[in-house]
Structure formats: C-alpha cells, structure tokens
Scaffold this motif. Structure first.
Motif, PDB file in Angstrom:
ATOM      1  N   ALA A 175       0.932  -1.117   0.000  1.00  0.00           N
ATOM      2  CA  ALA A 175       0.087   0.013  -0.016  1.00  0.00           C
ATOM      3  C   ALA A 175       0.917   1.193  -0.102  1.00  0.00           C
ATOM      4  O   ALA A 175       1.713   1.551   0.859  1.00  0.00           O
ATOM      5  N   ARG A 176       0.752   2.189  -1.142  1.00  0.00           N
ATOM      6  CA  ARG A 176       1.500   3.331  -1.296  1.00  0.00           C
ATOM      7  C   ARG A 176       0.802   4.463  -1.713  1.00  0.00           C
ATOM      8  O   ARG A 176      -0.261   4.102  -2.608  1.00  0.00           O
ATOM      9  N   PRO A 177       1.038   5.566  -1.101  1.00  0.00           N
ATOM     10  CA  PRO A 177       0.470   6.665  -2.155  1.00  0.00           C
ATOM     11  C   PRO A 177       0.821   6.906  -3.595  1.00  0.00           C
ATOM     12  O   PRO A 177       2.081   6.751  -4.112  1.00  0.00           O
ATOM     13  N   ALA A 178       0.011   7.329  -4.568  1.00  0.00           N
ATOM     14  CA  ALA A 178       0.144   7.551  -5.829  1.00  0.00           C
ATOM     15  C   ALA A 178      -0.683   8.827  -6.242  1.00  0.00           C
ATOM     16  O   ALA A 178      -1.829   9.046  -5.743  1.00  0.00           O
ATOM     17  N   VAL A 179      -0.294   9.194  -7.494  1.00  0.00           N
ATOM     18  CA  VAL A 179      -1.128  10.184  -8.072  1.00  0.00           C
ATOM     19  C   VAL A 179      -1.718   9.676  -9.389  1.00  0.00           C
ATOM     20  O   VAL A 179      -0.925   8.985 -10.094  1.00  0.00           O
ATOM     21  N   ILE A 180      -3.054   9.870  -9.515  1.00  0.00           N
ATOM     22  CA  ILE A 180      -3.258   9.260 -11.174  1.00  0.00           C
ATOM     23  C   ILE A 180      -3.022  10.354 -12.076  1.00  0.00           C
ATOM     24  O   ILE A 180      -3.267  11.271 -12.020  1.00  0.00           O
ATOM     25  N   ILE A 181      -2.351   9.831 -13.114  1.00  0.00           N
ATOM     26  CA  ILE A 181      -1.672  10.693 -14.198  1.00  0.00           C
ATOM     27  C   ILE A 181      -2.661  10.468 -15.652  1.00  0.00           C
ATOM     28  O   ILE A 181      -2.309  11.210 -16.533  1.00  0.00           O
ATOM     29  N   SER A 182      -3.382   9.404 -15.472  1.00  0.00           N
ATOM     30  CA  SER A 182      -4.284   9.200 -16.741  1.00  0.00           C
ATOM     31  C   SER A 182      -5.266  10.026 -16.935  1.00  0.00           C
ATOM     32  O   SER A 182      -5.850  10.964 -15.910  1.00  0.00           O
ATOM     33  N   SER A 183      -5.509  10.498 -17.930  1.00  0.00           N
ATOM     34  CA  SER A 183      -6.691  11.653 -18.560  1.00  0.00           C
ATOM     35  C   SER A 183      -8.029  10.902 -17.942  1.00  0.00           C
ATOM     36  O   SER A 183      -8.374   9.837 -17.893  1.00  0.00           O
ATOM     37  N   ASN A 184      -9.038  11.810 -17.932  1.00  0.00           N
ATOM     38  CA  ASN A 184     -10.402  11.707 -17.322  1.00  0.00           C
ATOM     39  C   ASN A 184     -11.171  10.797 -18.560  1.00  0.00           C
ATOM     40  O   ASN A 184     -11.822   9.856 -18.151  1.00  0.00           O
ATOM     41  N   ILE A 185     -10.801  11.014 -19.771  1.00  0.00           N
ATOM     42  CA  ILE A 185     -11.368  10.099 -20.813  1.00  0.00           C
ATOM     43  C   ILE A 185     -10.875   8.590 -20.769  1.00  0.00           C
ATOM     44  O   ILE A 185     -11.510   7.828 -20.648  1.00  0.00           O
ATOM     45  N   TYR A 186      -9.554   8.556 -20.449  1.00  0.00           N
ATOM     46  CA  TYR A 186      -9.183   7.160 -20.116  1.00  0.00           C
ATOM     47  C   TYR A 186      -9.888   6.890 -18.846  1.00  0.00           C
ATOM     48  O   TYR A 186     -10.169   5.402 -18.832  1.00  0.00           O
ATOM     49  N   ASN A 187      -9.736   7.408 -17.842  1.00  0.00           N
ATOM     50  CA  ASN A 187     -10.235   6.864 -16.453  1.00  0.00           C
ATOM     51  C   ASN A 187     -11.772   6.472 -16.676  1.00  0.00           C
ATOM     52  O   ASN A 187     -12.184   5.457 -16.001  1.00  0.00           O
ATOM     53  N   ASP A 188     -12.680   7.028 -17.553  1.00  0.00           N
ATOM     54  CA  ASP A 188     -13.972   6.649 -17.649  1.00  0.00           C
ATOM     55  C   ASP A 188     -14.146   5.520 -18.687  1.00  0.00           C
ATOM     56  O   ASP A 188     -15.236   5.078 -18.723  1.00  0.00           O
ATOM     57  N   ASN A 189     -13.072   5.145 -19.423  1.00  0.00           N
ATOM     58  CA  ASN A 189     -13.353   3.729 -19.948  1.00  0.00           C
ATOM     59  C   ASN A 189     -13.629   2.580 -19.430  1.00  0.00           C
ATOM     60  O   ASN A 189     -13.359   2.471 -18.414  1.00  0.00           O
ATOM     61  N   LYS A 190     -14.148   1.672 -20.102  1.00  0.00           N
ATOM     62  CA  LYS A 190     -14.412   0.554 -19.476  1.00  0.00           C
ATOM     63  C   LYS A 190     -13.347  -0.412 -19.149  1.00  0.00           C
ATOM     64  O   LYS A 190     -13.615  -1.388 -18.649  1.00  0.00           O
ATOM     65  N   ARG A 191     -12.145  -0.188 -19.599  1.00  0.00           N
ATOM     66  CA  ARG A 191     -10.999  -0.841 -19.407  1.00  0.00           C
ATOM     67  C   ARG A 191     -10.699  -1.328 -17.905  1.00  0.00           C
ATOM     68  O   ARG A 191     -10.129  -2.365 -17.496  1.00  0.00           O
ATOM     69  N   GLU A 192     -11.001  -0.346 -16.911  1.00  0.00           N
ATOM     70  CA  GLU A 192     -11.185  -0.550 -15.567  1.00  0.00           C
ATOM     71  C   GLU A 192      -9.414  -0.555 -14.890  1.00  0.00           C
ATOM     72  O   GLU A 192      -9.304  -1.133 -14.162  1.00  0.00           O
ATOM     73  N   THR A 193      -8.592   0.378 -15.771  1.00  0.00           N
ATOM     74  CA  THR A 193      -7.433   0.465 -15.309  1.00  0.00           C
ATOM     75  C   THR A 193      -7.119   2.137 -15.137  1.00  0.00           C
ATOM     76  O   THR A 193      -7.804   2.822 -15.566  1.00  0.00           O
ATOM     77  N   LEU A 194      -6.138   2.210 -14.391  1.00  0.00           N
ATOM     78  CA  LEU A 194      -5.488   3.648 -14.270  1.00  0.00           C
ATOM     79  C   LEU A 194      -4.106   3.964 -14.578  1.00  0.00           C
ATOM     80  O   LEU A 194      -3.276   2.531 -14.187  1.00  0.00           O
ATOM     81  N   LEU A 195      -3.487   4.850 -14.809  1.00  0.00           N
ATOM     82  CA  LEU A 195      -2.057   5.087 -14.778  1.00  0.00           C
ATOM     83  C   LEU A 195      -1.858   5.979 -13.479  1.00  0.00           C
ATOM     84  O   LEU A 195      -2.595   7.152 -13.297  1.00  0.00           O
ATOM     85  N   ILE A 196      -0.669   5.450 -12.792  1.00  0.00           N
ATOM     86  CA  ILE A 196      -0.491   6.164 -11.796  1.00  0.00           C
ATOM     87  C   ILE A 196       1.043   6.461 -11.692  1.00  0.00           C
ATOM     88  O   ILE A 196       1.926   5.933 -12.401  1.00  0.00           O
ATOM     89  N   LEU A 197       1.541   7.457 -10.847  1.00  0.00           N
ATOM     90  CA  LEU A 197       2.900   7.826 -10.576  1.00  0.00           C
ATOM     91  C   LEU A 197       3.037   7.673  -9.158  1.00  0.00           C
ATOM     92  O   LEU A 197       2.346   8.360  -8.287  1.00  0.00           O
ATOM     93  N   ALA A 198       4.007   7.093  -8.595  1.00  0.00           N
ATOM     94  CA  ALA A 198       4.346   6.757  -7.198  1.00  0.00           C
ATOM     95  C   ALA A 198       4.590   7.869  -6.456  1.00  0.00           C
ATOM     96  O   ALA A 198       5.409   9.075  -7.003  1.00  0.00           O
ATOM     97  N   ILE A 199       4.293   8.284  -5.190  1.00  0.00           N
ATOM     98  CA  ILE A 199       4.429   9.536  -4.119  1.00  0.00           C
ATOM     99  C   ILE A 199       5.124   8.700  -3.004  1.00  0.00           C
ATOM    100  O   ILE A 199       4.848   7.295  -2.539  1.00  0.00           O
TER     101      ILE A 199
END
Length: 111
Positions: A24-48
């Motif tokens: 368990a680690r903090p991260a920030v979502i870096i994928s676009s909102n269009i990507y995030n709303d897609n049915k793929r169910e994945t996110l692009l993140i960058l670690a903090i």
C-alpha cells in the motif's frame, strides 16, 4: 463504482517491478479523465513517497502535500504503473495547481 480523476491522490496496492508483490503506497492518477472513464478498468499512476532522502536528482517534492491528503512531506517518484481500479484502497485528496505544474514537468523529464 468510484469515479477517479486525473491528479487525484490515492492509496493503492502498488506493484514492485521485480516481483508480483504489492504494498500500500500513495500515488497520483496521471491518466486522463477520458481514459479513466473507459470500460477498461485501469488507471495510470505515478508513485509518491515520503522517503525524500533517497529521491533521484530529477524527482521533485510536492509543495502542498497536506492539501493533497498526505501525512508527511513527500516526493513525486519516477515510477509509473498501470493498475486495476480495484487496487485503489482509498482517495486521499487532489493535487494543488502548484503541484500539478511540478508533476507535469517531471513527466516531461521522464517520458
């Protein structure tokens, strides 16, 4: 289903590159909102990380870490991952405009 937005700060089961283990680690979502709303169910993140002493030369500290929901002074790491939305444990907050600008410059540097 929780809605996720670019620049949300979340706690995730973050994958390690050298194994199939997660922590368990903090991260920030870096994928676009269009990507995030897609049915793929994945996110692009960058670690903090709060391990500021071990940051690389080009990794940068968040300026408004408290506003982002983080408990300690933290740094944007250079680790980017694609994760399943189900790996998000909780949302902590959202980056300030200052930290958004810092993050975008870091992404330009590493990508």
């Amino acid at each position: 289903m929780i809605n996720f937005y670019k620049y949300d700060v979340v706690v995730v089961k973050f994958p390690f590159a050298s194994s199939i283990k997660y922590k368990a680690r903090p991260a920030v979502i870096i994928s676009s909102n269009i990507y995030n709303d897609n049915k793929r169910e994945t996110l692009l993140i960058l670690a903090i990380s709060s391990a500021i002493d071990s940051k690389l030369d080009f990794e940068v500290e968040l300026q408004d870490w408290g506003k982002a929901g983080l408990l300690k002074k933290s740094v944007f790491k250079s680790s980017i991952a694609t994760i399943e939305k189900e790996f998000v444990i909780t949302k902590l907050g959202t980056l300030s405009n200052t930290d958004i600008n810092i993050l975008n410059k870091l992404i330009e540097t590493i990508c």
